[in-house]
Write an enzyme that holds these catalytic residues in place. Structure first.
Site, short mmCIF file in Angstrom:
data_model
loop_
_atom_site.label_atom_id
_atom_site.label_comp_id
_atom_site.label_asym_id
_atom_site.label_seq_id
_atom_site.Cartn_x
_atom_site.Cartn_y
_atom_site.Cartn_z
N GLU A 103 -8.55 12.44 12.09
CA GLU A 103 -7.73 11.28 12.47
C GLU A 103 -6.78 11.52 13.63
O GLU A 103 -5.79 12.25 13.52
CB GLU A 103 -6.94 10.80 11.24
CG GLU A 103 -6.27 9.46 11.44
CD GLU A 103 -6.23 8.60 10.18
OE1 GLU A 103 -6.77 9.02 9.14
OE2 GLU A 103 -5.64 7.51 10.26
N LYS A 140 0.85 -1.20 0.00
CA LYS A 140 0.00 0.00 0.00
C LYS A 140 0.88 1.24 0.00
O LYS A 140 1.91 1.27 0.67
CB LYS A 140 -0.89 -0.02 1.26
CG LYS A 140 -1.70 1.24 1.45
CD LYS A 140 -2.66 1.15 2.63
CE LYS A 140 -3.39 2.48 2.80
NZ LYS A 140 -4.34 2.48 3.90
C1 LIG Z 1 -4.40 10.83 3.48
C2 LIG Z 1 -5.64 11.25 3.68
O1 LIG Z 1 -6.64 10.43 4.16
C3 LIG Z 1 -6.34 9.19 4.79
C4 LIG Z 1 -7.28 9.09 5.91
C5 LIG Z 1 -8.52 8.49 5.78
C6 LIG Z 1 -8.82 7.79 4.60
C7 LIG Z 1 -7.89 7.58 3.63
C8 LIG Z 1 -8.24 6.80 2.42
O2 LIG Z 1 -9.34 6.22 2.35
O3 LIG Z 1 -7.46 6.75 1.48
C9 LIG Z 1 -6.50 8.06 3.77
O4 LIG Z 1 -5.70 6.97 4.17
C10 LIG Z 1 -6.04 12.62 3.37
O5 LIG Z 1 -7.17 13.00 3.66
O6 LIG Z 1 -5.21 13.40 2.85
#
Ligand SMILES: C=C(O[C@H]1C=CC=C(C(=O)O)[C@@H]1O)C(=O)O
Ligand SMILES: [Mg+2]
Length: 469
Positions: A272, A223
């Protein structure tokens, strides 16, 4: 100020100056008192002229703790390397060891407190975009308003040197406090007027995502989180107060933050948490896997249900749960992780969400958690080092504090760090917005582009920009 309180403060200052003489160094002095002020933004605004470039704001989603800092008696900036977490912590502990406190000295998030953050990646050199922030930046504020539950506290900090005089200090504090208190009424905030909105290299970004998917399919990279940038230009210099006011109103489930450095301001509404520590209780959040909000209740529930069962998003999420759980297991005597994710619904987007709780071993500090957890696979990828190295090579963006840990720690070792996403860097009349997404083997460039588009919306909305569908 009541006479006894003034006497106590004076004596505390005298003892801090004496300590500074004995140690032949600087000693941190803090006075903490209850005040009546239930509008932290008005405090932030009151410091606009005098403390421009040295303010911060923090509010957690539960509204347990809101902290506003003005000015700084000390700025901590560690060297840019893997030891930066420990270096900041050591400087903080050293100051704490000699510190003198008077007034209300037993409430978390009041008194001497360190606020700031770390960049996403210490190996990336900062360019002009982030040069005011450097690799990490922490303030011990001169004045701080803490709203803890319903009660407001004002902390005044001073860094005493051997030659300082108590009398001069007291006069200075009194003058500054009255100035702040008198300015608390605030003036009407001015709206920011947008003149231009531009995606940075959208075609190239989609191409990079396509290549990353190929790499994930053919190598041991599982990932990688890839971010992109949106540039906004406004008619006049952007008011961070107005942006904060909008974010507070529109993003009640997120951490609302700002951190000023020189003329620049890093501001956002992140959903987060990275780590919260309260005594030996620790909390983190796995947030990864995303879907837009529906226009009707039915459509929204349908999209939520789809997200809860979508294999690609569940995989993206599970990598984060495993990594955070393992990091907790290594330093906790007890860890609680739900087996299934729930939905977290924010105004513009919904996410898969798994809270992680633990009781940590004696002596483990919040900085150790930050170091062990950052970057989680929600910000970096998996395996961690490889993902970060590839981001450095292919992303074509300087993240600076975007996706980095940002938060506070107090004198008791309590504190909280969130990750600086759903954020923007404000520079005079321009803003850079950042949004990233977890790329896994089933990702497609188009849907990741759309997902990052939606992730710009919290900041676009707060800044008065045109929202993405
Ligand atoms: C990296 C980000 O989101 C992260 C946090 C929640 C969901 C995410 C996703 O679904 O890709 C990302 O990992 C951002 O908002 O810039
Ligand atoms: Mg995603």
């Amino acid at each position: 100020m009541a006479i006894s309180e003034e006497t106590e403060q004076f004596q505390g200052l005298a003892s801090a100056i004496q300590k500074a003489k004995d140690l032949n160094g600087q000693v941190l002095f803090s006075h903490i008192k209850k005040i009546n002020c239930n509008n932290p933004l008005s405090f932030y605004q009151a410091g606009r002229e005098r403390y421009a470039g040295e303010r911060f704001f923090w509010e957690d989603p539960a509204k347990d703790i809101t902290i506003t800092g003005l000015g700084n008696v000390k700025k901590l900036q560690a060297a840019s390397n893997a030891d930066r977490y420990r270096e900041v912590e050591m400087s903080w502990i050293k100051l704490q060891n000699a510190a003198v406190k008077t007034g209300v000295t037993d409430v978390e998030a009041t008194g001497p407190l360190l606020f700031g953050g770390f960049s996403f990646d210490y190996e990336t050199n900062s360019t002009l975009l982030w040069n005011q922030f450097g690799d990490n930046l922490f303030y011990i504020p001169a004045f701080m308003l803490s709203l803890v539950g319903e009660q407001a506290y004002l902390t005044t900090n001073l860094l005493c040197s051997p030659d300082d005089s108590e009398k001069l200090f007291i006069d200075m504090i009194n003058e500054r406090e009255s100035f702040l208190i008198e300015s608390l009424n605030g003036t009407e905030l001015r709206a920011n007027t947008l003149v231009k909105q531009k995606e940075v290299k959208p075609k190239e970004w989609k191409q990079t995502v396509a290549e990353a998917v190929e790499e994930i399919k053919t190598t041991d990279l599982d990932k990688i989180v890839l971010a992109r940038e949106l540039r906004l230009v406004f008619e006049r210099s952007i008011d961070s107060e107005k942006v904060l006011e909008q974010l507070i109103a529109e993003q009640p489930l997120s951490y609302i933050f700002s951190l000023e450095a020189g003329g620049d301001c890093f501001v956002g509404a992140t959903p987060e948490r990275l780590i919260k520590k309260q005594g030996n209780e620790v909390f983190s959040t796995c947030l990864a896997g995303s879907m837009g909000r529906g226009k009707t209740e039915e459509e929204d529930a349908c999209l939520g249900n789809e997200l809860l069962h979508d294999q690609k998003n569940l995989q993206e999420h599970q990598y984060v749960v495993s990594m955070i759980s393992n990091a907790f297991e290594a330093v906790c005597e007890k860890v609680i992780v739900p087996t299934e994710p729930k939905l977290m619904k924010n105004r513009h987007i919904q996410h898969l969400y798994t809270p992680v709780r633990g009781i940590c071993n004696e002596g483990v500090t919040i900085f150790e958690f930050v170091e062990n957890l950052h970057p989680t696979p929600a910000m970096g990828g998996l395996p961690k080092e490889e993902a970060v190295a590839r981001i450095r090579e292919i992303e074509g963006l300087e993240r600076g504090f975007y996706a980095g840990p940002l938060g506070w720690v107090d004198a008791y070792g309590n504190g909280e760090f969130a990750v600086g996403i759903r954020s923007a860097l404000l520079q005079d009349n321009e803003a850079s917005l950042f949004a990233g997404c977890g790329v896994v083997e089933d990702s497609t460039p188009e849907s990741e582009f759309q997902e990052t588009g939606i992730k710009f919306n919290p900041m676009l909305s707060a800044l008065g920009g045109n929202l993405n569908e």
